[in-house]
Design an enzyme around this catalytic site. Structure first.
Site, PDB file in Angstrom:
ATOM      1  N   LEU A  49       0.727  -1.225   0.021  1.00 19.80           N
ATOM      2  CA  LEU A  49       0.021   0.088  -0.076  1.00 19.80           C
ATOM      3  C   LEU A  49       0.876   1.212   0.013  1.00 19.80           C
ATOM      4  CD1 LEU A  49      -3.020   0.645  -0.071  1.00 19.80           C
ATOM      5  CD2 LEU A  49      -2.993   0.655   2.523  1.00 19.80           C
ATOM      6  N   ASP A  50       0.748   2.109  -0.999  1.00 23.07           N
ATOM      7  CA  ASP A  50       1.770   3.048  -1.001  1.00 23.07           C
ATOM      8  C   ASP A  50       1.527   4.068  -0.009  1.00 23.07           C
ATOM      9  OD1 ASP A  50       2.099   2.345  -3.801  1.00 23.07           O
ATOM     10  OD2 ASP A  50       0.781   3.860  -4.745  1.00 23.07           O
ATOM     11  N   PRO A  51       2.784   4.689   0.271  1.00 18.45           N
ATOM     12  CA  PRO A  51       2.962   5.781   1.456  1.00 18.45           C
ATOM     13  C   PRO A  51       1.776   6.961   1.567  1.00 18.45           C
ATOM     14  CG  PRO A  51       4.996   5.549   0.634  1.00 18.45           C
ATOM     15  CD  PRO A  51       4.073   4.652  -0.167  1.00 18.45           C
ATOM     16  N   LEU A  52       1.207   7.114   0.330  1.00 16.01           N
ATOM     17  CA  LEU A  52       0.374   8.202  -0.033  1.00 16.01           C
ATOM     18  C   LEU A  52      -1.348   7.819   0.011  1.00 16.01           C
ATOM     19  CD1 LEU A  52       2.030  10.676  -2.526  1.00 16.01           C
ATOM     20  CD2 LEU A  52       1.725  10.897  -0.112  1.00 16.01           C
ATOM     21  N   ALA A  53      -1.418   6.310   0.497  1.00 16.91           N
ATOM     22  CA  ALA A  53      -2.634   5.781   0.737  1.00 16.91           C
ATOM     23  C   ALA A  53      -2.775   5.494   2.049  1.00 16.91           C
ATOM     24  CB  ALA A  53      -2.726   4.416  -0.294  1.00 16.91           C
TER      25      ALA A  53
END
Length: 322
Positions: A49-53
């Site tokens: 899961l992306d850091p920005l999610a």
């Protein structure tokens, strides 16, 4: 102490990477009296899961790590907000603007176009992704200023709908996501929040880009929240603060979801002690009256193996050391 085997589901906050989530769980294990490095406790995540999610990040412990690959292949559900009028190179708030448009679609137009993106579709991943190009990550090449060309891939969008932003969902900037509002049919909207149920390999940032283009404009993602991964949803998820609390109170083991929780979508197959022993030896069971397909084989309540039944024969896919 008994072995640590099962699942912790984190509600991943903004800015935290998936590997950081694994590190946080290892820290909580140490606080609880376990040392993952010394006692051989394996810890891994079940899907980047992306850091920005934000949202659901399954963390597998012990024997559950054998199921992490299966979790990677599972469907996911996301809430995401598309802001119209600007496209960035990363397709989210982190990147620089590379295209603009004055076109703002109506909510009715958005709803009408979603059918084009439901079902099997071909999708070009973002150039800022972890996919490898000639042995290097695409995002490393993109950051180095190289022209990155990625092949399209077939993914499946099982469902795609306009939906109000969930309470507490934060945008990539950390600000609360704006809910969809009722607007006159002829009025353009600056942004819209959608919910997508997707197959593995789907990039939500690419989906947002393509929806905007189909509407005659450009756009990028300002909020991305995973609400479900495989069988796990936000009702199972705990915050980092709660994780740390479990570690300090030494109640971490008692708050694990069982190994079986990662296999809730497949039926159980009850074994006799003799059958369980044969499977543990890697043998094939024959003459089993069960339909073809995957099963979770158990002896009483103890997990034995993830198995595959075919033509009344049972073969081990993943054995568990419990």
């Amino acid at each position: 102490m008994s072995g640590i085997n099962g699942w912790l589901i984190l509600d991943k906050p903004l800015g935290l990477g998936s590997t950081d989530g694994v590190t946080a769980v290892k820290r909580a294990l140490r606080a609880a009296g376990y040392d993952a490095s010394k006692r051989g406790i394996k810890v891994g995540h079940g899907g980047t899961l992306d850091p920005l999610a934000t949202g659901v990040l399954p963390i597998a412990l012990g024997e559950a790590t054998k199921l992490a690959g299966r979790m990677l292949d599972s469907d996911k559900i996301y809430d995401f907000t598309v802001r119209f009028g600007a496209q960035t190179d990363t397709l989210d708030l982190e990147g620089k603007v590379i295209a603009t448009s004055d076109v703002r679609p109506t909510l009715a137009a958005v709803e009408a176009v979603l059918a084009q993106f439901t079902g099997p579709i071909d999708q070009v991943p973002p150039i800022y992704s972890a996919l490898k190009v000639d042995g290097e990550r695409a995002y490393d090449r993109a950051r180095a200023g190289e022209d990155v060309v990625l092949a399209s891939r077939r993914v499946t969008i099982h469902a795609l709908t306009v939906t109000p932003a969930k309470a507490g969902a934060a945008g990539l900037s950390g600000e609360p996501a704006a809910p969809n509002v009722t607007a006159p049919a002829s009025a353009g909207v600056t942004e819209v929040t959608l919910t997508a149920h997707v197959s593995k390999g789907t990039y939500i940032r690419s989906l947002a880009r393509d929806i905007a283009i189909a509407l005659g404009t450009v756009g990028h993602v300002t909020m991305l929240r995973r609400t479900k991964a495989g069988p796990f949803d936000l009702s199972h998820a705990i915050s980092l603060d709660k994780l740390a609390e479990f570690g300090q109170a030494r109640t971490l083991e008692h708050n694990l979801l069982p190994l079986r929780a990662g296999l809730d979508d497949i039926p159980a197959l009850s074994l006799t002690p003799d059958q369980a022993e044969l499977l543990r030896q890697g043998r094939v069971l024959v003459g089993i009256a069960a339909d073809d397909g995957p099963y979770f084989a158990t002896l009483d309540d103890s997990p034995v193996a993830l198995v595959e039944v075919q033509d009344r024969e049972v073969r081990v896919v993943r054995g568990f050391n419990l």
